[in-house]
Scaffold this motif. Structure first.
Motif, PDB file in Angstrom:
ATOM      1  N   VAL A  15      48.634  31.099 -46.371  1.00  0.00           N
ATOM      2  CA  VAL A  15      47.339  31.503 -45.555  1.00  0.00           C
ATOM      3  C   VAL A  15      47.129  30.216 -44.905  1.00  0.00           C
ATOM      4  O   VAL A  15      46.520  29.524 -44.734  1.00  0.00           O
ATOM      5  N   ASP A  18      41.785  28.751 -41.911  1.00  0.00           N
ATOM      6  CA  ASP A  18      40.504  29.678 -41.323  1.00  0.00           C
ATOM      7  C   ASP A  18      40.060  31.090 -42.014  1.00  0.00           C
ATOM      8  O   ASP A  18      39.021  30.852 -42.395  1.00  0.00           O
ATOM      9  N   ASP A  19      41.392  31.789 -42.889  1.00  0.00           N
ATOM     10  CA  ASP A  19      41.453  32.553 -43.900  1.00  0.00           C
ATOM     11  C   ASP A  19      41.897  31.814 -45.543  1.00  0.00           C
ATOM     12  O   ASP A  19      40.776  32.729 -46.181  1.00  0.00           O
ATOM     13  N   GLN A  21      39.095  31.307 -47.247  1.00  0.00           N
ATOM     14  CA  GLN A  21      37.247  31.667 -47.789  1.00  0.00           C
ATOM     15  C   GLN A  21      37.122  31.333 -49.324  1.00  0.00           C
ATOM     16  O   GLN A  21      38.382  32.815 -50.012  1.00  0.00           O
TER      17      GLN A  21
END
Ligand code: PMP
Length: 308
Positions: A15, A18-19, A21
């Protein structure tokens, strides 16, 4: 620092950085329930190679087992996740951080609805204890914080919560103008640094703390024991009193991030000649030669990273 790379491995998928999370209600955020690894890949004449990948991922499984954290992946799958992530990011030399966390959104210490999510992150990371540390050595202190006592926190597990203790030691050392702190165990024996194992050299013999001194079972430590014996040095595990440090000819730290870093003083008292010693240098050179493919890899320590 840790510069962003393109992709993070998250439970089988790559991924965007930034994804990757987590929700603030994740069990790990409140209770420290993560386990992780720190691995390095080196550039060799044949391309990138991961240093002791299987041993690191085995310790990852061990940490999960100790903390009763079910991992969905076999040892082979975990190793493949690491090389896939390095390849996908187009890296050859880098630092690699496999991580498993208890997630979910349900509070309470018992991790009932806290599914385990697994990640592999990699990035370029230079010398951990400073630019000149590998040649010049570092100035360290004996920490006022002790390593966790046996039967409290399992020091053989590389787990997030264990590093609260490491943070206290490291912040104290930095605040007092030192690069790192050496922690003693609960009985006062020499244990290790906040992220490194420790070796003492005296009269040509190497000494390092045993597992019973609350250390992490370091993989660089293990490599150094093997290399030192190859070079003809005697190596002993010893419960060392604190003052053994002060009468050492040489001291060095070992760790994946720190590699082999000489200690040149402790609490302003010079160690040996107050600079990197000859035994430290010989071991450092052999270690780097093996890791970077300049010296034959007779023990199968290197896993090649397939090119993209
Ligand atoms: N002790 C601690 C507390 C550590 O965090 C580390 C780094 N993983 C080490 C020792 C060194 O272990 P290794 O050589 O396997 O990186």
């Amino acid at each position: 620092g840790s510069g962003a790379t393109d992709l993070i491995w998250r439970d089988g998928k790559l991924v965007p950085w930034d994804d990757a999370q987590l929700h603030v209600m994740s069990h790990v955020v409140h209770y420290g329930s993560s386990i992780f690894e720190g691995i390095r890949a080196y550039k060799t004449p044949a391309g990138g190679a991961v240093f002791r990948l299987r041993e690191h991922m085995r310790r990852f499984q061990d940490s999960a087992k100790i903390y009763r954290m079910p991992l969905k992946y076999s040892l082979d799958e975990l190793c493949a996740a690491v090389t896939d992530t390095i390849t996908a990011n187009g890296l050859d030399h880098c630092y690699i951080r496999p991580l498993a966390v208890r997630a979910g959104q349900e509070m309470g210490v018992l991790p009932t609805n806290a599914p385990v999510e697994t990640f592999v992150i990699c990035w370029r990371w230079g010398a951990y204890l400073g630019h000149d540390a590998l040649e010049e050595g570092v100035d360290v202190t004996v920490s006022s914080w002790r390593r966790a006592a046996p039967g409290t926190f399992p020091t053989m597990a590389k787990a997030g919560g264990n590093y609260l203790n490491s943070q206290l030691s490291k912040m104290e050392a930095r605040g007092d103008g030192y690069v790192e702190g050496i922690m003693l165990d609960v009985h006062g024996h020499v244990s290790e640094g906040s992220g490194e194992n420790l070796f003492v050299v005296r009269d040509g013999v190497l000494y390092t703390a045993p597992l019973s001194a609350s250390i992490l079972n370091g993989i660089t430590r293990d490599a150094v024991v093997a290399i030192a014996r190859d070079l003809g040095y005697e190596v002993k595990e010893l419960l060392m009193p604190r003052e053994f440090l002060l009468i050492a000819d040489e001291i060095f730290f070992t760790g994946t991030a720190a590699e082999i870093t000489p200690v040149r003083s402790i609490d302003k008292s010079p160690i040996g000649a107050g600079k990197r010693g000859p035994v430290t240098k010989a071991i450092q050179e052999r270690f780097l030669a093996i890791a970077t493919g300049q010296q034959p890899d007779t023990r199968g320590w290197l896993t090649p990273v397939p090119p993209a």
